[in-house]
Scaffold this motif. Sequence first.
Motif, PDB file in Angstrom:
ATOM      1  N   ASN A 114      32.631  81.257 110.529  1.00 53.54           N
ATOM      2  CA  ASN A 114      32.291  82.606 110.966  1.00 53.54           C
ATOM      3  C   ASN A 114      32.677  82.703 112.432  1.00 53.54           C
ATOM      4  O   ASN A 114      32.007  82.158 113.308  1.00 53.54           O
ATOM      5  CB  ASN A 114      30.799  82.861 110.777  1.00 53.54           C
ATOM      6  N   THR A 115      33.784  83.378 112.714  1.00 57.37           N
ATOM      7  CA  THR A 115      34.293  83.417 114.085  1.00 57.37           C
ATOM      8  C   THR A 115      33.411  84.229 115.017  1.00 57.37           C
ATOM      9  O   THR A 115      33.600  84.183 116.243  1.00 57.37           O
ATOM     10  CB  THR A 115      35.710  84.010 114.096  1.00 57.37           C
ATOM     11  N   ASN A 116      32.440  84.975 114.469  1.00 51.88           N
ATOM     12  CA  ASN A 116      31.485  85.658 115.339  1.00 51.88           C
ATOM     13  C   ASN A 116      30.569  84.669 116.051  1.00 51.88           C
ATOM     14  O   ASN A 116      29.937  85.019 117.055  1.00 51.88           O
ATOM     15  CB  ASN A 116      30.649  86.646 114.526  1.00 51.88           C
ATOM     16  N   ASN A 117      30.476  83.447 115.526  1.00 47.82           N
ATOM     17  CA  ASN A 117      29.639  82.417 116.131  1.00 47.82           C
ATOM     18  C   ASN A 117      30.470  81.393 116.908  1.00 47.82           C
ATOM     19  O   ASN A 117      30.076  80.247 117.059  1.00 47.82           O
ATOM     20  CB  ASN A 117      28.824  81.696 115.046  1.00 47.82           C
ATOM     21  N   TRP A 118      31.624  81.806 117.370  1.00 48.58           N
ATOM     22  CA  TRP A 118      32.511  80.944 118.151  1.00 48.58           C
ATOM     23  C   TRP A 118      32.204  81.155 119.631  1.00 48.58           C
ATOM     24  O   TRP A 118      32.261  82.273 120.133  1.00 48.58           O
ATOM     25  CB  TRP A 118      33.958  81.322 117.855  1.00 48.58           C
ATOM     26  N   ARG A 119      31.881  80.077 120.336  1.00 48.34           N
ATOM     27  CA  ARG A 119      31.510  80.150 121.742  1.00 48.34           C
ATOM     28  C   ARG A 119      32.359  79.180 122.561  1.00 48.34           C
ATOM     29  O   ARG A 119      32.812  78.159 122.052  1.00 48.34           O
ATOM     30  CB  ARG A 119      30.026  79.811 121.944  1.00 48.34           C
ATOM     31  N   SER A 120      32.529  79.506 123.845  1.00 45.11           N
ATOM     32  CA  SER A 120      33.254  78.640 124.768  1.00 45.11           C
ATOM     33  C   SER A 120      32.325  78.202 125.896  1.00 45.11           C
ATOM     34  O   SER A 120      31.534  79.007 126.409  1.00 45.11           O
ATOM     35  CB  SER A 120      34.467  79.371 125.371  1.00 45.11           C
ATOM     36  N   VAL A 121      32.422  76.942 126.280  1.00 41.78           N
ATOM     37  CA  VAL A 121      31.678  76.390 127.407  1.00 41.78           C
ATOM     38  C   VAL A 121      32.658  76.232 128.560  1.00 41.78           C
ATOM     39  O   VAL A 121      33.634  75.480 128.450  1.00 41.78           O
ATOM     40  CB  VAL A 121      31.033  75.041 127.039  1.00 41.78           C
ATOM     41  N   SER A 122      32.401  76.947 129.655  1.00 38.79           N
ATOM     42  CA  SER A 122      33.301  76.933 130.811  1.00 38.79           C
ATOM     43  C   SER A 122      32.574  76.425 132.043  1.00 38.79           C
ATOM     44  O   SER A 122      31.341  76.467 132.137  1.00 38.79           O
ATOM     45  CB  SER A 122      33.847  78.342 131.084  1.00 38.79           C
ATOM     46  N   ALA A 123      33.357  75.938 132.988  1.00 39.84           N
ATOM     47  CA  ALA A 123      32.787  75.448 134.247  1.00 39.84           C
ATOM     48  C   ALA A 123      32.465  76.631 135.159  1.00 39.84           C
ATOM     49  O   ALA A 123      33.307  77.500 135.379  1.00 39.84           O
ATOM     50  CB  ALA A 123      33.771  74.509 134.925  1.00 39.84           C
ATOM     51  N   ARG A 124      31.239  76.667 135.701  1.00 44.07           N
ATOM     52  CA  ARG A 124      30.843  77.757 136.595  1.00 44.07           C
ATOM     53  C   ARG A 124      31.220  77.476 138.048  1.00 44.07           C
ATOM     54  O   ARG A 124      31.324  78.406 138.844  1.00 44.07           O
ATOM     55  CB  ARG A 124      29.340  78.008 136.492  1.00 44.07           C
ATOM     56  N   VAL A 125      31.390  76.208 138.367  1.00 47.86           N
ATOM     57  CA  VAL A 125      31.781  75.825 139.727  1.00 47.86           C
ATOM     58  C   VAL A 125      32.867  74.765 139.626  1.00 47.86           C
ATOM     59  O   VAL A 125      33.025  74.115 138.590  1.00 47.86           O
ATOM     60  CB  VAL A 125      30.579  75.276 140.533  1.00 47.86           C
ATOM     61  N   SER A 126      33.617  74.606 140.681  1.00 49.65           N
ATOM     62  CA  SER A 126      34.614  73.545 140.736  1.00 49.65           C
ATOM     63  C   SER A 126      33.951  72.253 141.185  1.00 49.65           C
ATOM     64  O   SER A 126      32.915  72.262 141.868  1.00 49.65           O
ATOM     65  CB  SER A 126      35.736  73.928 141.707  1.00 49.65           C
ATOM     66  N   GLY A 127      34.530  71.124 140.773  1.00 47.37           N
ATOM     67  CA  GLY A 127      33.960  69.842 141.145  1.00 47.37           C
ATOM     68  C   GLY A 127      34.595  68.713 140.364  1.00 47.37           C
ATOM     69  O   GLY A 127      35.654  68.884 139.733  1.00 47.37           O
ATOM     70  N   ARG A 128      33.915  67.556 140.408  1.00 49.01           N
ATOM     71  CA  ARG A 128      34.410  66.363 139.732  1.00 49.01           C
ATOM     72  C   ARG A 128      33.378  65.906 138.705  1.00 49.01           C
ATOM     73  O   ARG A 128      32.177  65.869 138.988  1.00 49.01           O
ATOM     74  CB  ARG A 128      34.662  65.258 140.751  1.00 49.01           C
TER      75      ARG A 128
END
Length: 441
Positions: A114-128
């Motif tokens: 169900n592609t309606n339940n497809w989520r992405s986790v992205s970085a909110r800040v830059s770093g290591r």
Amino acid sequence: MRRLLNARIALFLIIGLSILACNSDKKASSGGQVQKYTCPMHPQIVKDAPGTCPICKMDLVPRHTADTHGVADTSLNSLVKPGNELVISGIKTIRVEKGLKKSEIILKGIINYNTNNWRSVSARVSGRIEKLFVKYNYEPVSKGQKIMEIYSPDLANAQQELLFLKNNNETTLLESAKKKLVLLGLSMAQINRVLSTGRIEDRIAVYSPYSGYVAELGLNTSASQGQVSQAGGTKISSGSGVGMNSMNASASSAIVPEIPDIPTGGALQIREGQYINAGQKLFDLINTDQVWAEFFARPDQLQEFKQGKNVLVQSIDLADQRSEVAVSLVQPYFKDGTNYSLIRANLPNSTKIWKVGQLISVSLEAAVEGYWLPATALVQVGTQYVVFIKKDNAFVPVFVKLKHQSDQWIDIGDSLKADMELALNAWFLIDSESFIKAKRL
């Protein structure tokens, strides 16, 4: 003496006349031709009387001419047709029945994301990335689970600003600094810990905002974005694959619900010690608490598969795994001169019993009007079906088309005329070693 001689002369005359009469009768009976004799091996040898061939010493045989042959029989009635084209039998016959019958429409399909339940986790800040707790594709992740620890100069500066405003009793600006840290990905518990200890945390834990399975499709590339946009959907393929039920295979063999190409079991592209940028996608999360049951139907079946209509979804491998759900989408397609529609139903899956890629059958009971024959009157030959039509005292096999099928009855549409007699049990007319040569009407 003279009287005796006259008697003998009279006798010879009588015998001669008799011989001449017999020869004339023989010539008349033979059409005026004398019977000739010839050698089978040497036809140039022709004699008026029986004897032997002077060359090979074989007995001479009567010579036949065109006048001595009978009329040729062109009807071929003396020949018997092969058993795979004509069967002589006296079994019970039936006729095609027209009317309404309850029919169970069964279509083949597949479980999809169900592609309606497809989520992405992205970085909110830059770093290591200092520590990574998610290692592999398709690894389960829960909401609030720690996924990594990062060092970020931006977060360190924001924490320093927070402590400065606290020490200077800047209440209004302090609340703004807290909101800024929240937007950068810190939780209120982390912010309160910084305020209580007065120390800046170099390593900041990052927690997952969603639940699901990890599916890394690339790191902020155009190709990966294209994959995300189409993954989980349905693709129309020109190849063979899962189609509808066997009765409709010829019309739907090129229609295949597509499974998203998601790598499983492989290591992620992100690594410990890797630098990330603000806004960069780390990986995707796919939630399977709800999946799609997808299948295809012909235009004449759409009146039964309307939006909101309940259908029975059942696993092909597990008979006890079934669920009754409502149709949520009917999407028409047209390809290569064929009309068909994608039917989709939302399937609850909180217990994770339905697996993506699992083959299913979707059934629906409906009252269908058609031309019906009992299932015993048909024989399946490969992907085609054959019935035996009665002609005189024999049965001839012919092909028919199938439109619908129930447990005991099959709709053949306009394949046959209503007044035709057919064998009730077609299997009785088949030899185990024969191959049916059926015709089309």
